[in-house]
Design a protein around this motif. Structure first.
Motif, PDB file in Angstrom:
ATOM      1  N   SER A  80       0.808  -1.218   0.000  1.00  0.00           N
ATOM      2  CA  SER A  80       0.000   0.000   0.000  1.00  0.00           C
ATOM      3  C   SER A  80       0.845   1.273   0.000  1.00  0.00           C
ATOM      4  CB  SER A  80      -0.955   0.002   1.203  1.00  0.00           C
ATOM      5  OG  SER A  80      -0.210  -0.071   2.404  1.00  0.00           O
ATOM      6  N   ASP A  81       2.131   1.157   0.349  1.00  0.00           N
ATOM      7  CA  ASP A  81       3.036   2.307   0.314  1.00  0.00           C
ATOM      8  C   ASP A  81       3.842   2.372  -0.980  1.00  0.00           C
ATOM      9  OD1 ASP A  81       2.304   3.182   2.897  1.00  0.00           O
ATOM     10  OD2 ASP A  81       3.728   1.777   3.815  1.00  0.00           O
ATOM     11  N   GLY A  82       3.593   1.449  -1.911  1.00  0.00           N
ATOM     12  CA  GLY A  82       4.313   1.426  -3.173  1.00  0.00           C
ATOM     13  C   GLY A  82       5.630   0.679  -3.144  1.00  0.00           C
ATOM     14  N   VAL A  83       5.904  -0.050  -2.071  1.00  0.00           N
ATOM     15  CA  VAL A  83       7.147  -0.815  -1.939  1.00  0.00           C
ATOM     16  C   VAL A  83       6.965  -2.191  -2.575  1.00  0.00           C
ATOM     17  CG1 VAL A  83       8.796  -1.808  -0.300  1.00  0.00           C
ATOM     18  CG2 VAL A  83       7.735   0.408   0.187  1.00  0.00           C
ATOM     19  N   ALA A  84       7.946  -2.590  -3.388  1.00  0.00           N
ATOM     20  CA  ALA A  84       7.891  -3.882  -4.077  1.00  0.00           C
ATOM     21  C   ALA A  84       8.420  -4.996  -3.176  1.00  0.00           C
ATOM     22  CB  ALA A  84       8.698  -3.824  -5.367  1.00  0.00           C
ATOM     23  N   TRP A  85       7.732  -6.128  -3.206  1.00  0.00           N
ATOM     24  CA  TRP A  85       8.077  -7.308  -2.415  1.00  0.00           C
ATOM     25  C   TRP A  85       8.035  -8.536  -3.302  1.00  0.00           C
ATOM     26  CZ3 TRP A  85       9.107  -6.958   2.848  1.00  0.00           C
ATOM     27  CH2 TRP A  85       8.824  -5.715   3.443  1.00  0.00           C
ATOM     28  N   GLU A  86       8.802  -9.538  -2.919  1.00  0.00           N
ATOM     29  CA  GLU A  86       8.779 -10.847  -3.565  1.00  0.00           C
ATOM     30  C   GLU A  86       8.337 -11.866  -2.523  1.00  0.00           C
ATOM     31  OE1 GLU A  86       9.344 -11.518  -6.798  1.00  0.00           O
ATOM     32  OE2 GLU A  86       9.743  -9.400  -7.168  1.00  0.00           O
ATOM     33  N   ALA A  87       7.307 -12.615  -2.847  1.00  0.00           N
ATOM     34  CA  ALA A  87       6.826 -13.661  -1.946  1.00  0.00           C
ATOM     35  C   ALA A  87       7.018 -15.008  -2.633  1.00  0.00           C
ATOM     36  CB  ALA A  87       5.352 -13.450  -1.616  1.00  0.00           C
ATOM     37  N   LEU A  88       7.395 -15.992  -1.869  1.00  0.00           N
ATOM     38  CA  LEU A  88       7.440 -17.364  -2.350  1.00  0.00           C
ATOM     39  C   LEU A  88       6.498 -18.166  -1.467  1.00  0.00           C
ATOM     40  CD1 LEU A  88       8.518 -19.550  -4.212  1.00  0.00           C
ATOM     41  CD2 LEU A  88      10.346 -19.944  -2.544  1.00  0.00           C
ATOM     42  N   TYR A  89       5.393 -18.560  -2.057  1.00  0.00           N
ATOM     43  CA  TYR A  89       4.408 -19.382  -1.359  1.00  0.00           C
ATOM     44  C   TYR A  89       4.708 -20.841  -1.623  1.00  0.00           C
ATOM     45  CZ  TYR A  89       1.065 -15.616  -0.322  1.00  0.00           C
ATOM     46  OH  TYR A  89       0.446 -14.512   0.189  1.00  0.00           O
ATOM     47  N   THR A  90       4.486 -21.668  -0.621  1.00  0.00           N
ATOM     48  CA  THR A  90       4.492 -23.109  -0.817  1.00  0.00           C
ATOM     49  C   THR A  90       3.091 -23.605  -0.472  1.00  0.00           C
ATOM     50  OG1 THR A  90       5.354 -23.452   1.433  1.00  0.00           O
ATOM     51  CG2 THR A  90       6.961 -23.432  -0.372  1.00  0.00           C
ATOM     52  N   LEU A  91       2.632 -24.542  -1.266  1.00  0.00           N
ATOM     53  CA  LEU A  91       1.300 -25.103  -1.092  1.00  0.00           C
ATOM     54  C   LEU A  91       1.385 -26.610  -1.247  1.00  0.00           C
ATOM     55  CD1 LEU A  91       1.136 -22.415  -3.213  1.00  0.00           C
ATOM     56  CD2 LEU A  91      -1.225 -22.612  -2.496  1.00  0.00           C
ATOM     57  N   GLU A  92       0.369 -27.286  -0.738  1.00  0.00           N
ATOM     58  CA  GLU A  92       0.367 -28.740  -0.811  1.00  0.00           C
ATOM     59  C   GLU A  92      -1.066 -29.246  -0.955  1.00  0.00           C
ATOM     60  OE1 GLU A  92       3.239 -31.704   1.331  1.00  0.00           O
ATOM     61  OE2 GLU A  92       1.675 -31.090   2.722  1.00  0.00           O
ATOM     62  N   GLN A  93      -1.203 -30.242  -1.837  1.00  0.00           N
ATOM     63  CA  GLN A  93      -2.515 -30.868  -1.992  1.00  0.00           C
ATOM     64  C   GLN A  93      -2.808 -31.707  -0.754  1.00  0.00           C
ATOM     65  OE1 GLN A  93      -3.006 -33.377  -5.430  1.00  0.00           O
ATOM     66  NE2 GLN A  93      -5.209 -33.083  -5.391  1.00  0.00           N
ATOM     67  N   GLN A  94      -4.030 -31.550  -0.246  1.00  0.00           N
ATOM     68  CA  GLN A  94      -4.464 -32.250   0.962  1.00  0.00           C
ATOM     69  C   GLN A  94      -5.128 -33.579   0.581  1.00  0.00           C
ATOM     70  OE1 GLN A  94      -3.635 -30.686   4.033  1.00  0.00           O
ATOM     71  NE2 GLN A  94      -2.494 -29.577   2.435  1.00  0.00           N
ATOM     72  N   PRO A  95      -5.298 -34.483   1.529  1.00  0.00           N
ATOM     73  CA  PRO A  95      -5.937 -35.773   1.233  1.00  0.00           C
ATOM     74  C   PRO A  95      -7.329 -35.639   0.597  1.00  0.00           C
ATOM     75  CG  PRO A  95      -4.891 -35.873   3.373  1.00  0.00           C
ATOM     76  CD  PRO A  95      -4.800 -34.440   2.914  1.00  0.00           C
ATOM     77  N   ASP A  96      -8.030 -34.549   0.907  1.00  0.00           N
ATOM     78  CA  ASP A  96      -9.362 -34.349   0.312  1.00  0.00           C
ATOM     79  C   ASP A  96      -9.301 -33.712  -1.080  1.00  0.00           C
ATOM     80  OD1 ASP A  96      -8.760 -31.688   0.822  1.00  0.00           O
ATOM     81  OD2 ASP A  96     -10.482 -31.336   2.148  1.00  0.00           O
TER      82      ASP A  96
END
Length: 135
Positions: free
Chosen positions: A102-118
Motif C-alpha cells: 500500500s506504500d508502493g514498496v515492491a516485495w517478492e513472496a514465495l508461497y508453498t502449497l500442498e494438496q491435501q488428502p481431500d
C-alpha cells in the motif's frame, strides 16, 4: 533469495507440463482468495486456506490474522499482485508472487502449497522479502 529459489526449483523439478499448469492455476486461485480475505479482514476465510500444520501453529482465525498483520503487513492491502513462476511435483507447489504494498514498496513472496488428502490445495508457507533484498 536466489539460493532459496534454486533449492525450491530443484525440489519441484520434473513436473509434466499440463499438470504443472493445472497446479499453478489452482495455487494462484488459493493465494488470490486468501489475499482477498486478508484484505477485507475476513479472518475465517483467510485461515481456511492455511494447511493443517499452519492452523496448528495459529490455533484460530484471529490469532492467524494477528500474525499476518504483524509479520506479513505487505499482504494486507497490496496495490498490485502479480503471479510469477511456479513449480510443482507430487502435490507440492511453489509459487512466486510479486507484490506492491500500500506504500508502493515492491516485495517478492514465495508461497508453498500442498494438496491435501481431500484434494484441496492449502498454503503451507510464505517467505517474503523486499524486492531489492537478497536471501
Amino acid at each position: 533469495m536466489r539460493a532459496f529459489t534454486f533449492a525450491i526449483a530443484l525440489m519441484f523439478s520434473g513436473v509434466p507440463g499440463v499438470r504443472a499448469a493445472d497446479d499453478a492455476g489452482s495455487a494462484q486461485a488459493v493465494i488470490a482468495s486468501q489475499l482477498e480475505a486478508i484484505g477485507r479482514g475476513d479472518a475465517a476465510a483467510a485461515y481456511s486456506h492455511a494447511a493443517p500444520a499452519i492452523q496448528g501453529l495459529f490455533t484460530g482465525p484471529d490469532i492467524f490474522m494477528s500474525m499476518v498483520r504483524q509479520s506479513y503487513a505487505p499482504l494486507v492491502r497490496p496495490k498490485r499482485v502479480e503471479f510469477g513462476k511456479s513449480a510443482g511435483s507430487d502435490g507440492k507447489i511453489a509459487q512466486h508472487v510479486h507484490i506492491v504494498d500500500s506504500d508502493g514498496v515492491a516485495w517478492e513472496a514465495l508461497y508453498t502449497l500442498e494438496q491435501q488428502p481431500d484434494g484441496t490445495i492449502k498454503i503451507t508457507g510464505c517467505s517474503l522479502l523486499k524486492a531489492d533484498q537478497e536471501a
